[in-house]
Design a protein around this motif. Structure first.
Motif, PDB file in Angstrom:
ATOM      1  N   GLY A  48      27.239 -68.343 -21.775  1.00 51.39           N
ATOM      2  CA  GLY A  48      25.883 -68.036 -21.324  1.00 51.39           C
ATOM      3  C   GLY A  48      25.878 -67.043 -20.181  1.00 51.39           C
ATOM      4  N   ILE A  49      26.811 -67.205 -19.245  1.00 55.39           N
ATOM      5  CA  ILE A  49      26.926 -66.262 -18.121  1.00 55.39           C
ATOM      6  C   ILE A  49      27.309 -64.882 -18.628  1.00 55.39           C
ATOM      7  N   THR A  50      28.225 -64.832 -19.611  1.00 54.77           N
ATOM      8  CA  THR A  50      28.658 -63.556 -20.182  1.00 54.77           C
ATOM      9  C   THR A  50      27.498 -62.821 -20.840  1.00 54.77           C
ATOM     10  N   THR A  51      26.691 -63.553 -21.604  1.00 55.96           N
ATOM     11  CA  THR A  51      25.532 -62.937 -22.252  1.00 55.96           C
ATOM     12  C   THR A  51      24.564 -62.382 -21.217  1.00 55.96           C
ATOM     13  N   PHE A  52      24.314 -63.144 -20.166  1.00 55.95           N
ATOM     14  CA  PHE A  52      23.410 -62.675 -19.112  1.00 55.95           C
ATOM     15  C   PHE A  52      23.947 -61.403 -18.466  1.00 55.95           C
ATOM     16  N   MET A  53      25.229 -61.379 -18.133  1.00 52.70           N
ATOM     17  CA  MET A  53      25.825 -60.202 -17.509  1.00 52.70           C
ATOM     18  C   MET A  53      25.700 -58.975 -18.404  1.00 52.70           C
ATOM     19  N   THR A  54      25.821 -59.191 -19.714  1.00 53.99           N
ATOM     20  CA  THR A  54      25.800 -58.080 -20.658  1.00 53.99           C
ATOM     21  C   THR A  54      24.408 -57.485 -20.817  1.00 53.99           C
ATOM     22  N   MET A  55      23.371 -58.313 -20.705  1.00 53.50           N
ATOM     23  CA  MET A  55      22.022 -57.806 -20.952  1.00 53.50           C
ATOM     24  C   MET A  55      21.124 -57.799 -19.717  1.00 53.50           C
ATOM     25  N   ALA A  56      21.670 -58.119 -18.539  1.00 52.33           N
ATOM     26  CA  ALA A  56      20.867 -58.136 -17.319  1.00 52.33           C
ATOM     27  C   ALA A  56      20.340 -56.758 -16.943  1.00 52.33           C
ATOM     28  N   TYR A  57      20.930 -55.708 -17.522  1.00 54.52           N
ATOM     29  CA  TYR A  57      20.448 -54.350 -17.242  1.00 54.52           C
ATOM     30  C   TYR A  57      18.978 -54.177 -17.593  1.00 54.52           C
ATOM     31  N   ILE A  58      18.476 -55.011 -18.506  1.00 60.05           N
ATOM     32  CA  ILE A  58      17.081 -54.885 -18.929  1.00 60.05           C
ATOM     33  C   ILE A  58      16.127 -55.148 -17.768  1.00 60.05           C
ATOM     34  N   LEU A  59      16.572 -55.919 -16.774  1.00 60.52           N
ATOM     35  CA  LEU A  59      15.742 -56.198 -15.604  1.00 60.52           C
ATOM     36  C   LEU A  59      15.448 -54.931 -14.804  1.00 60.52           C
TER      37      LEU A  59
END
Length: 444
Positions: A24-35
């Motif tokens: 879950g942390i990995t997925t967040f790190m990968t797509m957090a750029y959308i913020l």
């Protein structure tokens, strides 16, 4: 065994809490750029005053919808406002066609409602089978080029100009190559490429933050005054304008939003399910209706909050690669969006466009790869796909690209004597787009 382990059936999928949390942390790190990227793109349409609200809307829509995916569909898939659709919202619907952003939000909301109805009635399967694969691949690749053009425009390498509702390009701006912004853009692009080649998780996020810090240090962009702030939705919440949808042109906007969201979601969910080992022997996805329903709910929720179409993210594959197999992965990702994303508006506002532009180009690079699946030995398949590929970026309009593809595909099949290969629904869709183009041309 705890409640989470039982609810998400850890034993069935051969996973454990540690693996799911790390995934879950990995997925967040990968797509957090959308913020950072989504507020930058949409604020071009809504005005700079909307930025903080857009950060909150992005984080809330991503967090809540991903948690729904976790608890309802029980899949390790994360959702957020979709790349490409946010560009279409800004540069085609608002800047190109001249609609207000409030009308565009209403179109997104209606598209989500249509998606919900089609999911409940299972009509979606008929549409899925009607659209040829070559067109599906071409739309994805065309949106990739569209995002690349937006990234190059954001950094000033090319310039798109609106004149009377028509978007045109002024050509290459070579002077931008020698500016600090241009140099930092290429640095970010190169850094992202290296990180991706080395398979480092969160490559886009790392690149955005590193390039931003260099920009702050060199004075190319101002330092953030602070990092965190209280979330706000005052600018965008419930600002939908349904009255402005009451014309033929706006119906085309709704249709374009729907088509892209529909097939993007279908392709993403299929790919992620294959990666996670969910596909049955006949290629079906168990529980797919719940996944699609979650996606549709996310779109309507996002419109109410004030952001463009919410969709399932292919970046979820990063968490799956780390072993995530259940909704626990998505639950962790969703909670991180709410726990971190809601409070970083000042940091997001300080991220310069030359730091996010490389991310747009790289996402375009990922999406253009879909075109290799088109059969270029068959002109009736390849030529319409090519028209979609070039029309979407050069017209800055996904709907025009889809329309040209559907019409040319149908006509080529008819006049080459292969009309039986065209699904009846495709004939209807081609006629709809012919009427739409006639309206745009002032004939109707």
């Amino acid at each position: 065994m705890g409640w989470f382990e039982k609810y998400f059936e850890f034993d069935r999928y051969g996973t454990n809490m540690k693996t799911e949390v790390l995934a879950g942390i990995t997925t967040f790190m990968t797509m957090a750029y959308i913020l950072f990227v989504n507020p930058q793109i949409l604020s071009v349409a809504m005005g700079k005053g909307a930025f903080d609200s857009l950060v909150t809307a992005t984080a809330l829509s991503a967090g809540i919808t991903t948690i729904i995916m976790a608890l309802y569909a029980k899949k390790p898939f994360a959702l957020a406002p979709g790349m490409g659709l946010n560009g279409y919202f800004t540069y085609s619907v608002v800047k190109g066609m001249g609609y207000s952003w409030q009308v565009a939000l209403a179109a997104v909301f209606v598209e989500g409602i249509i998606f919900i109805i089609l999911t409940l009635t299972k009509v979606r399967s008929a549409i899925i089978h009607a659209i040829p694969m070559s067109q599906k691949y071409a739309v994805g690749a065309g949106i990739g080029l569209f995002l690349t053009f937006i990234g190059l425009n954001d950094v000033g390498l090319i310039t798109a100009v609106t004149n009377g509702g028509v978007l045109s390009f002024t050509g290459m701006n070579y002077s931008a190559l020698a500016t600090e912004e241009g140099i930092l853009f290429f640095f970010g692009l190169f850094l992202t490429g290296v990180l991706i080649a080395k398979r480092i998780k969160g490559a886009l996020l790392i690149s955005i933050l590193t390039t931003s810090i260099l920009g702050w240090i060199t004075g190319a962009a101002p330092w953030p005054h602070r990092i965190f702030s209280t979330p706000t939705l005052s600018y965008t919440f419930m600002k939908l304008d349904f009255h402005g949808l009451l014309n033929v042109g706006a119906l085309g906007v709704i249709f374009a939003f729907f088509m892209v969201d529909f097939f993007d979601t279908l392709g993403t969910v299929t790919g992620l399910s294959a990666k996670a080992g969910y596909l049955t022997k006949d290629g079906k996805i168990p529980g797919v209706e719940k996944v699609l329903m979650t996606d549709a709910i996310g779109t309507t929720l996002g419109a109410v909050l004030g952001t463009s179409t919410v969709t399932t993210y292919i970046e979820s594959a990063s968490g799956i690669e780390e072993g995530g197999r259940t909704g626990m992965t998505a639950l962790v990702t969703g909670l991180l969006f709410l726990g971190i994303g809601l409070f970083i508006a000042p940091l997001a506002r300080a991220i310069p466009s030359f730091a996010t532009a490389p991310a747009l180009v790289i996402v375009g690079y990922y999406m253009i790869s879909a075109i290799r699946s088109v059969d270029f030995s068959d002109a009736t398949e390849a030529l319409p796909a090519f028209l979609v590929l070039i029309a979407i970026p050069f017209t800055y309009s996904i709907s025009i690209g889809i329309g040209l593809g559907f019409i040319s595909y149908t006509l080529l099949k008819i006049f080459s004597g292969r009309w039986k290969e065209v699904h009846p629904i495709m004939y209807a869709l081609a006629l709809v787009f012919i009427a739409y183009f006639a309206y745009l041309a002032g004939v109707l």
